[in-house]
Design a protein around this motif. Sequence first.
Motif, PDB file in Angstrom:
ATOM      1  N   UNK A 179       0.834  -1.190   0.000  1.00  0.00           N
ATOM      2  CA  UNK A 179       0.000   0.000   0.000  1.00  0.00           C
ATOM      3  C   UNK A 179       0.876   1.251   0.000  1.00  0.00           C
ATOM      4  N   UNK A 180       0.430   2.277  -0.722  1.00  0.00           N
ATOM      5  CA  UNK A 180       1.190   3.524  -0.845  1.00  0.00           C
ATOM      6  C   UNK A 180       2.615   3.223  -1.329  1.00  0.00           C
ATOM      7  N   UNK A 181       2.692   2.418  -2.385  1.00  0.00           N
ATOM      8  CA  UNK A 181       4.013   1.964  -2.835  1.00  0.00           C
ATOM      9  C   UNK A 181       4.935   3.113  -3.235  1.00  0.00           C
ATOM     10  N   UNK A 182       4.421   4.103  -3.963  1.00  0.00           N
ATOM     11  CA  UNK A 182       5.309   5.193  -4.370  1.00  0.00           C
ATOM     12  C   UNK A 182       5.619   6.134  -3.215  1.00  0.00           C
ATOM     13  N   UNK A 183       4.668   6.329  -2.309  1.00  0.00           N
ATOM     14  CA  UNK A 183       4.941   7.162  -1.138  1.00  0.00           C
ATOM     15  C   UNK A 183       6.063   6.545  -0.305  1.00  0.00           C
ATOM     16  N   UNK A 184       6.003   5.225  -0.142  1.00  0.00           N
ATOM     17  CA  UNK A 184       7.044   4.520   0.614  1.00  0.00           C
ATOM     18  C   UNK A 184       8.386   4.608  -0.087  1.00  0.00           C
ATOM     19  N   UNK A 185       8.374   4.414  -1.407  1.00  0.00           N
ATOM     20  CA  UNK A 185       9.612   4.492  -2.188  1.00  0.00           C
ATOM     21  C   UNK A 185      10.221   5.892  -2.083  1.00  0.00           C
ATOM     22  N   UNK A 186       9.402   6.918  -2.211  1.00  0.00           N
ATOM     23  CA  UNK A 186       9.889   8.299  -2.126  1.00  0.00           C
ATOM     24  C   UNK A 186      10.491   8.575  -0.754  1.00  0.00           C
ATOM     25  N   UNK A 187       9.827   8.107   0.294  1.00  0.00           N
ATOM     26  CA  UNK A 187      10.324   8.296   1.658  1.00  0.00           C
ATOM     27  C   UNK A 187      11.703   7.679   1.837  1.00  0.00           C
ATOM     28  N   UNK A 214       1.213   6.280  -6.671  1.00  0.00           N
ATOM     29  CA  UNK A 214       0.789   4.995  -6.108  1.00  0.00           C
ATOM     30  C   UNK A 214      -0.025   4.223  -7.145  1.00  0.00           C
ATOM     31  N   UNK A 215       0.075   2.903  -7.103  1.00  0.00           N
ATOM     32  CA  UNK A 215      -0.572   2.080  -8.127  1.00  0.00           C
ATOM     33  C   UNK A 215      -1.198   0.818  -7.551  1.00  0.00           C
ATOM     34  N   UNK A 216      -2.031   0.234  -8.380  1.00  0.00           N
ATOM     35  CA  UNK A 216      -2.571  -1.106  -8.175  1.00  0.00           C
ATOM     36  C   UNK A 216      -2.502  -1.832  -9.501  1.00  0.00           C
ATOM     37  N   UNK A 217      -1.987  -3.051  -9.502  1.00  0.00           N
ATOM     38  CA  UNK A 217      -1.914  -3.849 -10.721  1.00  0.00           C
ATOM     39  C   UNK A 217      -2.687  -5.143 -10.524  1.00  0.00           C
ATOM     40  N   UNK A 218      -3.311  -5.619 -11.594  1.00  0.00           N
ATOM     41  CA  UNK A 218      -4.096  -6.855 -11.494  1.00  0.00           C
ATOM     42  C   UNK A 218      -4.087  -7.589 -12.818  1.00  0.00           C
ATOM     43  N   UNK A 219      -3.360  -8.656 -12.863  1.00  0.00           N
ATOM     44  CA  UNK A 219      -3.401  -9.627 -13.965  1.00  0.00           C
ATOM     45  C   UNK A 219      -2.742 -10.900 -13.462  1.00  0.00           C
ATOM     46  N   UNK A 251      -6.077  -4.932 -15.188  1.00  0.00           N
ATOM     47  CA  UNK A 251      -6.506  -3.692 -14.538  1.00  0.00           C
ATOM     48  C   UNK A 251      -5.271  -3.025 -13.958  1.00  0.00           C
ATOM     49  N   UNK A 252      -5.095  -1.734 -14.288  1.00  0.00           N
ATOM     50  CA  UNK A 252      -3.992  -0.936 -13.758  1.00  0.00           C
ATOM     51  C   UNK A 252      -4.595   0.366 -13.260  1.00  0.00           C
ATOM     52  N   UNK A 253      -4.538   0.575 -11.952  1.00  0.00           N
ATOM     53  CA  UNK A 253      -5.056   1.797 -11.351  1.00  0.00           C
ATOM     54  C   UNK A 253      -3.859   2.625 -10.882  1.00  0.00           C
ATOM     55  N   UNK A 254      -3.784   3.872 -11.331  1.00  0.00           N
ATOM     56  CA  UNK A 254      -2.655   4.751 -11.024  1.00  0.00           C
ATOM     57  C   UNK A 254      -3.201   6.052 -10.457  1.00  0.00           C
ATOM     58  N   UNK A 255      -2.677   6.463  -9.336  1.00  0.00           N
ATOM     59  CA  UNK A 255      -3.087   7.753  -8.791  1.00  0.00           C
ATOM     60  C   UNK A 255      -2.420   8.880  -9.566  1.00  0.00           C
ATOM     61  N   UNK A 256      -3.234   9.825  -9.998  1.00  0.00           N
ATOM     62  CA  UNK A 256      -2.688  10.948 -10.743  1.00  0.00           C
ATOM     63  C   UNK A 256      -3.798  11.833 -11.261  1.00  0.00           C
ATOM     64  N   UNK A 277      -7.838   9.903  -8.668  1.00  0.00           N
ATOM     65  CA  UNK A 277      -7.304  10.665  -7.539  1.00  0.00           C
ATOM     66  C   UNK A 277      -7.006   9.769  -6.345  1.00  0.00           C
ATOM     67  N   UNK A 278      -7.833   8.739  -6.122  1.00  0.00           N
ATOM     68  CA  UNK A 278      -7.670   7.861  -4.958  1.00  0.00           C
ATOM     69  C   UNK A 278      -7.881   6.409  -5.380  1.00  0.00           C
ATOM     70  N   UNK A 279      -6.824   5.616  -5.285  1.00  0.00           N
ATOM     71  CA  UNK A 279      -6.924   4.216  -5.708  1.00  0.00           C
ATOM     72  C   UNK A 279      -7.190   3.275  -4.539  1.00  0.00           C
ATOM     73  N   UNK A 280      -7.321   3.798  -3.319  1.00  0.00           N
ATOM     74  CA  UNK A 280      -7.431   2.934  -2.153  1.00  0.00           C
ATOM     75  C   UNK A 280      -8.610   1.950  -2.202  1.00  0.00           C
ATOM     76  N   UNK A 281      -9.821   2.380  -2.613  1.00  0.00           N
ATOM     77  CA  UNK A 281     -10.904   1.380  -2.673  1.00  0.00           C
ATOM     78  C   UNK A 281     -10.595   0.219  -3.607  1.00  0.00           C
ATOM     79  N   UNK A 282      -9.984   0.506  -4.753  1.00  0.00           N
ATOM     80  CA  UNK A 282      -9.614  -0.560  -5.690  1.00  0.00           C
ATOM     81  C   UNK A 282      -8.541  -1.453  -5.077  1.00  0.00           C
TER      82      UNK A 282
END
Length: 486
Positions: A179-187, A214-219, A251-256, A277-282
């Motif tokens: 969760x919050x993969x890019x936020x964690x990476x940036x930190x 931040x992203x969500x990937x599904x395949x 399915x690729x969900x990207x926050x942006x 804007x918000x990928x958290x529900x997905x």
Amino acid sequence: MSVTIDNKLNRSNLGLEERLPIKVIQFGEGNFLRAFVDYAIQQLNKSADFNAGVAVVQPIDRGMVDMLNDQDGLYTLFLKGVQKGEEIQTKELITNIVKGINPYADFQQYLDLAKEEELQFIISNTTEAGIAYVESDTMEMQPPSSFPAKLTMLLHKRFQHFNGASDKALTIIPCELINYNSDTLKEIILKYCADWNLEEGFKAWLTEHCSFHNTLVDRIVPGYPKDQIEEYNAQLDYKDNLIVSAETFLLWVIEGGDDLKAKLPFDKTDLDVKIVKDMQPYRTRKVRILNGAHTSMVPFSLLYGNETVKETVDNEFTGAFVNSAIFDEINHVLPMDKAELDSFAEEILDRFRNPFIKHKLADIALNSISKFKVRVLPSLLEYNEKFQKLPAHLTFAFACLIRFYKGEWHGKALPINDSEVIVETFKTIWSNNDYKSVASATLEKTDFWDEDLTKVNNLVETIAVALEEIDANGVEQGLKNFKDKI
């Protein structure tokens, strides 16, 4: 132009010697990225004149970059699935990988990627364990051990080479399933900036001009179909050592925002890529149900004797276990409409039953500890908090995971694939065959779970009961006895 089966798959034989400019650096060369991200970029190239080449970086010292370079970055992707009751089978030669680089063999070649004029994107999938801070990593290492440290060095080199030009900043899109993969990476990158005393101008360039999403990937990507390879090869007129198979669903969900939509014009393709804007529900729905079911079933089903996901959901006993874990436990704690969750879960189970995909449980077993922490443990703990009791199936799955890491079952080696530290830790834990001691020693490992799970009421004792039942009576009878006892 086609090549004969006796010739290597390469660009010269296919008349594909014109190389695309490097617009994407991709950390990871495994099956998922090749069947998901590289496929998606190829669709952008075809439908939106994206004109993007990919440079693939091998993130660990052992990998497949040499095999990829042997085929000039070319490989065949087979997509198979069922859509609206109709069987779909397609194949496509993926051609947009320009080069593969092993920084452990040629670190300078890796750093030189920072100088690419048209570079815009960093994309990664180094598994859940990949986005990690390693205190011992330094700028003198060639390369440092962690992916974030390698990326920090690359970004710093680009900042220096282009004198901090804002138009040379990069868009960073990690695909690791945390969760919050890019936020964690940036930190972590900013932590390395502090550790290494990097200049303030670089930190400003990172935070003001580079963008992290931040992203969500599904395949579902079973990968190389070794058990059916002759069937796949028969459909080609060349020999491909890097065939990858995947389901049709993507399915690729990207926050942006609108700026990212302009950079990545997926609206011009047929792909289900959502820039939101918000990928958290997905993310929550997918990770808890699809990935949670996968991770829960792997040790349990392997100990039972199954080899694939499809076998697991089709089998009367193991299929019922997976159904109960999803519908009676996982879905009961997600903060969404239960009917919608159940409908989504039914779709997931249909994907698991895809007759074209032989998704081996052993392949999903990679880094099972970190996966369980992210995908399953939150459901278990939230169920316990909500209902004041432990969920029987997820708790039994946890016990199966611990038993799996003993490494053998009925005299046969189990397909453990995890870090040396974790494997060695379990060797020490299992040197004591007292089940309560094993449970306690595992659950207290805060470096595994980010918390001391021995503090969860009755969890040590319940896991110990399950472990004893598994060893004494096997998975099927053991589960029945376990449910009677708790």
